[in-house]
Design a protein around this motif. Structure first.
Motif, PDB file in Angstrom:
ATOM      1  N   GLY A  62       0.811  -1.224   0.000  1.00  0.00           N
ATOM      2  CA  GLY A  62       0.000   0.000   0.000  1.00  0.00           C
ATOM      3  C   GLY A  62       0.838   1.265   0.000  1.00  0.00           C
ATOM      4  N   GLY A  63       1.857   1.295   0.846  1.00  0.00           N
ATOM      5  CA  GLY A  63       2.737   2.466   0.905  1.00  0.00           C
ATOM      6  C   GLY A  63       3.529   2.654  -0.368  1.00  0.00           C
ATOM      7  N   LEU A  64       3.941   1.530  -0.966  1.00  0.00           N
ATOM      8  CA  LEU A  64       4.701   1.608  -2.215  1.00  0.00           C
ATOM      9  C   LEU A  64       3.839   2.142  -3.357  1.00  0.00           C
ATOM     10  CD1 LEU A  64       7.456   0.949  -3.520  1.00  0.00           C
ATOM     11  CD2 LEU A  64       6.491  -1.267  -4.134  1.00  0.00           C
ATOM     12  N   TYR A  65       2.575   1.713  -3.402  1.00  0.00           N
ATOM     13  CA  TYR A  65       1.677   2.212  -4.441  1.00  0.00           C
ATOM     14  C   TYR A  65       1.383   3.701  -4.246  1.00  0.00           C
ATOM     15  CZ  TYR A  65       0.869  -2.650  -5.716  1.00  0.00           C
ATOM     16  OH  TYR A  65       1.024  -3.942  -6.115  1.00  0.00           O
ATOM     17  N   PHE A  66       1.261   4.121  -2.985  1.00  0.00           N
ATOM     18  CA  PHE A  66       1.048   5.535  -2.713  1.00  0.00           C
ATOM     19  C   PHE A  66       2.277   6.345  -3.123  1.00  0.00           C
ATOM     20  CE2 PHE A  66       1.264   9.227   0.169  1.00  0.00           C
ATOM     21  CZ  PHE A  66       0.099   9.864  -0.228  1.00  0.00           C
ATOM     22  N   PHE A  67       3.458   5.842  -2.802  1.00  0.00           N
ATOM     23  CA  PHE A  67       4.693   6.504  -3.204  1.00  0.00           C
ATOM     24  C   PHE A  67       4.802   6.588  -4.724  1.00  0.00           C
ATOM     25  CE2 PHE A  67       9.245   6.344  -4.276  1.00  0.00           C
ATOM     26  CZ  PHE A  67       9.661   7.514  -3.664  1.00  0.00           C
ATOM     27  N   GLU A  68       4.391   5.522  -5.407  1.00  0.00           N
ATOM     28  CA  GLU A  68       4.405   5.530  -6.878  1.00  0.00           C
ATOM     29  C   GLU A  68       3.473   6.607  -7.415  1.00  0.00           C
ATOM     30  OE1 GLU A  68       3.550   2.509 -10.614  1.00  0.00           O
ATOM     31  OE2 GLU A  68       2.922   1.948  -8.606  1.00  0.00           O
ATOM     32  N   PHE A  69       2.266   6.705  -6.849  1.00  0.00           N
ATOM     33  CA  PHE A  69       1.304   7.705  -7.299  1.00  0.00           C
ATOM     34  C   PHE A  69       1.828   9.121  -7.069  1.00  0.00           C
ATOM     35  CE2 PHE A  69      -2.130  10.580  -5.994  1.00  0.00           C
ATOM     36  CZ  PHE A  69      -2.780  10.704  -7.202  1.00  0.00           C
ATOM     37  N   VAL A  70       2.376   9.364  -5.886  1.00  0.00           N
ATOM     38  CA  VAL A  70       2.855  10.707  -5.553  1.00  0.00           C
ATOM     39  C   VAL A  70       4.055  11.090  -6.405  1.00  0.00           C
ATOM     40  CG1 VAL A  70       3.926  12.086  -3.725  1.00  0.00           C
ATOM     41  CG2 VAL A  70       1.931  10.700  -3.224  1.00  0.00           C
ATOM     42  N   SER A  71       5.009  10.190  -6.576  1.00  0.00           N
ATOM     43  CA  SER A  71       6.202  10.527  -7.354  1.00  0.00           C
ATOM     44  C   SER A  71       5.875  10.697  -8.837  1.00  0.00           C
ATOM     45  CB  SER A  71       7.293   9.469  -7.154  1.00  0.00           C
ATOM     46  OG  SER A  71       6.844   8.204  -7.586  1.00  0.00           O
ATOM     47  N   CYS A  72       4.994   9.863  -9.365  1.00  0.00           N
ATOM     48  CA  CYS A  72       4.610  10.011 -10.773  1.00  0.00           C
ATOM     49  C   CYS A  72       3.814  11.301 -10.985  1.00  0.00           C
ATOM     50  CB  CYS A  72       3.791   8.800 -11.212  1.00  0.00           C
ATOM     51  SG  CYS A  72       3.428   8.773 -12.960  1.00  0.00           S
ATOM     52  N   SER A  73       2.919  11.625 -10.055  1.00  0.00           N
ATOM     53  CA  SER A  73       2.155  12.871 -10.161  1.00  0.00           C
ATOM     54  C   SER A  73       3.072  14.085 -10.073  1.00  0.00           C
ATOM     55  CB  SER A  73       1.103  12.948  -9.060  1.00  0.00           C
ATOM     56  OG  SER A  73       0.182  11.898  -9.189  1.00  0.00           O
ATOM     57  N   ALA A  74       4.035  14.037  -9.165  1.00  0.00           N
ATOM     58  CA  ALA A  74       4.974  15.156  -9.026  1.00  0.00           C
ATOM     59  C   ALA A  74       5.798  15.330 -10.293  1.00  0.00           C
ATOM     60  CB  ALA A  74       5.888  14.934  -7.826  1.00  0.00           C
ATOM     61  N   PHE A  75       6.200  14.225 -10.901  1.00  0.00           N
ATOM     62  CA  PHE A  75       6.979  14.304 -12.137  1.00  0.00           C
ATOM     63  C   PHE A  75       6.157  14.915 -13.262  1.00  0.00           C
ATOM     64  CE2 PHE A  75       8.374  12.162 -16.110  1.00  0.00           C
ATOM     65  CZ  PHE A  75       9.585  12.823 -16.248  1.00  0.00           C
ATOM     66  N   LEU A  76       4.943  14.440 -13.432  1.00  0.00           N
ATOM     67  CA  LEU A  76       4.107  14.952 -14.526  1.00  0.00           C
ATOM     68  C   LEU A  76       3.725  16.418 -14.306  1.00  0.00           C
ATOM     69  CD1 LEU A  76       1.832  11.867 -15.176  1.00  0.00           C
ATOM     70  CD2 LEU A  76       3.769  12.662 -16.538  1.00  0.00           C
ATOM     71  N   LEU A  77       3.417  16.796 -13.078  1.00  0.00           N
ATOM     72  CA  LEU A  77       3.053  18.191 -12.805  1.00  0.00           C
ATOM     73  C   LEU A  77       4.247  19.130 -12.944  1.00  0.00           C
ATOM     74  CD1 LEU A  77       0.536  17.817  -9.866  1.00  0.00           C
ATOM     75  CD2 LEU A  77       0.053  18.472 -12.220  1.00  0.00           C
ATOM     76  N   SER A  78       5.431  18.669 -12.555  1.00  0.00           N
ATOM     77  CA  SER A  78       6.603  19.534 -12.732  1.00  0.00           C
ATOM     78  C   SER A  78       6.942  19.698 -14.210  1.00  0.00           C
ATOM     79  CB  SER A  78       7.799  18.998 -11.952  1.00  0.00           C
ATOM     80  OG  SER A  78       8.186  17.732 -12.433  1.00  0.00           O
ATOM     81  N   LEU A  79       6.712  18.651 -15.010  1.00  0.00           N
ATOM     82  CA  LEU A  79       6.893  18.802 -16.456  1.00  0.00           C
ATOM     83  C   LEU A  79       5.864  19.756 -17.048  1.00  0.00           C
ATOM     84  CD1 LEU A  79       7.760  15.241 -17.806  1.00  0.00           C
ATOM     85  CD2 LEU A  79       9.275  17.196 -17.473  1.00  0.00           C
ATOM     86  N   LEU A  80       4.644  19.691 -16.539  1.00  0.00           N
ATOM     87  CA  LEU A  80       3.606  20.616 -17.009  1.00  0.00           C
ATOM     88  C   LEU A  80       3.969  22.053 -16.673  1.00  0.00           C
ATOM     89  CD1 LEU A  80       0.703  21.084 -18.149  1.00  0.00           C
ATOM     90  CD2 LEU A  80      -0.067  20.932 -15.792  1.00  0.00           C
ATOM     91  N   ILE A  81       4.435  22.294 -15.463  1.00  0.00           N
ATOM     92  CA  ILE A  81       4.820  23.649 -15.057  1.00  0.00           C
ATOM     93  C   ILE A  81       5.978  24.150 -15.908  1.00  0.00           C
ATOM     94  CG2 ILE A  81       5.859  24.975 -13.181  1.00  0.00           C
ATOM     95  CD1 ILE A  81       4.128  23.315 -11.273  1.00  0.00           C
ATOM     96  N   LEU A  82       6.984  23.299 -16.104  1.00  0.00           N
ATOM     97  CA  LEU A  82       8.106  23.708 -16.955  1.00  0.00           C
ATOM     98  C   LEU A  82       7.640  23.986 -18.380  1.00  0.00           C
ATOM     99  CD1 LEU A  82      10.992  21.374 -15.782  1.00  0.00           C
ATOM    100  CD2 LEU A  82      10.924  23.854 -15.655  1.00  0.00           C
ATOM    101  N   GLY A  83       6.726  23.161 -18.873  1.00  0.00           N
ATOM    102  CA  GLY A  83       6.214  23.370 -20.226  1.00  0.00           C
ATOM    103  C   GLY A  83       5.441  24.660 -20.379  1.00  0.00           C
TER     104      GLY A  83
END
Length: 101
Positions: A62-83
Motif C-alpha cells: 500500500g505504501g509503495l503504491y502511494f509513493f508511486e502515485f505521488v512521485s509520478c504525479s509530481a513528475f508529470l506536474l513539474s513537467l507541465l509547469i516547466l512546459g
C-alpha cells in the motif's frame, strides 16, 4: 492640393514580427532560482519513479503504491509547469488562466 501635400500617409508602417525561438522556448517567466528548482524537482521525482519500479517484491504494498502515485504525479506536474512557463503557452493562455491552472 494637387501636389499631394494635403494627403499624408495615414497608416503606420508594418512592424516586423518578433523573432521566435525554436519551439517557442523562453526563460523569461522562470528567472533566478525558480528554474533550477523546478528542473531539480523534475529530476528528483523522475528518480523516485525509477527507484520505485526497481522494487520487485513487497509484503505490504500500500505504501509503495502511494509513493508511486505521488512521485509520478509530481513528475508529470513539474513537467507541465516547466512546459507552461518555458514556452509560448504562457502568453497564449494569459496570466489569469495560468494562475488558475
Amino acid at each position: 492640393m494637387e501636389n499631394g501635400a494635403v494627403y499624408n500617409e495615414t497608416t503606420e508602417p508594418e512592424a516586423k514580427q518578433p523573432r521566435r525561438r525554436p519551439f517557442g522556448c523562453t526563460l523569461r517567466h522562470l528567472r533566478g532560482w525558480r528554474l533550477p528548482a523546478k528542473a531539480l524537482q523534475a529530476i528528483f521525482s523522475f528518480v523516485a519513479v525509477i527507484c520505485e519500479e526497481i522494487v520487485e517484491d513487497c509484503s505490504v504494498c500500500g505504501g509503495l503504491y502511494f509513493f508511486e502515485f505521488v512521485s509520478c504525479s509530481a513528475f508529470l506536474l513539474s513537467l507541465l509547469i516547466l512546459g507552461v512557463y518555458c514556452t509560448d503557452i504562457h502568453e497564449s493562455l494569459g496570466q489569469d488562466k495560468v494562475q488558475k491552472l
